[in-house]
Design a protein around this motif. Structure first.
Motif, PDB file in Angstrom:
ATOM      1  N   GLY A 132      49.697  31.515  38.535  1.00 50.75           N
ATOM      2  CA  GLY A 132      48.852  30.330  38.439  1.00 50.75           C
ATOM      3  C   GLY A 132      47.539  30.440  39.184  1.00 50.75           C
ATOM      4  O   GLY A 132      46.680  29.570  39.063  1.00 50.75           O
ATOM      5  N   ASP A 133      47.360  31.500  39.957  1.00 47.87           N
ATOM      6  CA  ASP A 133      46.117  31.687  40.709  1.00 47.87           C
ATOM      7  C   ASP A 133      45.037  32.192  39.760  1.00 47.87           C
ATOM      8  O   ASP A 133      45.300  32.931  38.825  1.00 47.87           O
ATOM      9  CB  ASP A 133      46.357  32.707  41.830  1.00 47.87           C
ATOM     10  N   ASN A 134      43.801  31.796  39.987  1.00 45.06           N
ATOM     11  CA  ASN A 134      42.724  32.225  39.102  1.00 45.06           C
ATOM     12  C   ASN A 134      41.881  33.349  39.689  1.00 45.06           C
ATOM     13  O   ASN A 134      40.828  33.650  39.167  1.00 45.06           O
ATOM     14  CB  ASN A 134      41.832  31.033  38.711  1.00 45.06           C
ATOM     15  N   GLN A 135      42.325  33.974  40.772  1.00 42.84           N
ATOM     16  CA  GLN A 135      41.601  35.091  41.376  1.00 42.84           C
ATOM     17  C   GLN A 135      41.814  36.358  40.552  1.00 42.84           C
ATOM     18  O   GLN A 135      42.883  36.567  39.981  1.00 42.84           O
ATOM     19  CB  GLN A 135      42.090  35.320  42.798  1.00 42.84           C
ATOM     20  N   VAL A 136      40.803  37.201  40.510  1.00 41.31           N
ATOM     21  CA  VAL A 136      40.891  38.471  39.795  1.00 41.31           C
ATOM     22  C   VAL A 136      41.721  39.442  40.632  1.00 41.31           C
ATOM     23  O   VAL A 136      41.445  39.649  41.818  1.00 41.31           O
ATOM     24  CB  VAL A 136      39.489  39.063  39.540  1.00 41.31           C
TER      25      VAL A 136
END
Length: 154
Positions: A132-136
């Motif tokens: 669910g994290d949007n970090q690359v």
């Protein structure tokens, strides 16, 4: 220090990094974590003819040069880098080779080319990820080599 009258060469403002080896398709990286090379010092103590104790520093153990690179995690790059690292893990001679690290500036013109002699992927790290994290997600490699050469300035 007095000014020698020479102007400083244009400094490198790096924007892209490309790694190319014969056994590895060219890969682009977004970050050069660093290039390190180290020669340690060793203290040598002796007595001269007058009986004076002399302390000197001599060259010590050398550590191999290491290049650290990062790129976004993608299936193709991940497979290539894991495959290269796997060759080193099992001691396969195909895991070592000569290659280049090219540093390009924002305009895309070539700035510096480092030649890496007898290099292999000695460490590979995939950054931590959370659902669910949007970090690359990133993949980081460390390349160990016997020697790094840079052509003399033109």
């Amino acid at each position: 220090m007095a000014d020698s009258g020479k102007t400083q060469d244009q400094v490198v403002s790096a924007a892209r990094f490309y790694l190319q080896f014969a056994n590895l398709a060219p890969l682009a990286f977004s970050e050069l974590g660093g290039i390190t090379s180290k020669v340690g010092s060793q203290e040598y103590i002796y007595n001269d003819f007058q009986g004076n104790t002399i302390h000197t520093k001599q060259y010590g153990k050398t550590d191999p040069p290491i290049v650290t690179l990062k790129r976004a995690l993608d299936a193709d790059g991940n497979a290539k880098l894991l495959g290269w690292h796997a060759l080193a893990r099992v001691g396969d001679p195909k895991g070592r080779g000569d290659g280049t690290l090219t540093v390009l500036d924002a305009s895309g013109s070539q700035s510096i080319v480092y030649t890496l002699h007898n290099a292999w992927c000695s460490e590979l790290t995939v950054t931590s990820m959370r659902a669910g994290d949007n970090q690359v997600a990133m993949i980081e490699i460390r390349i160990t080599c016997e020697e790094i050469k840079v052509p003399p300035p033109a």
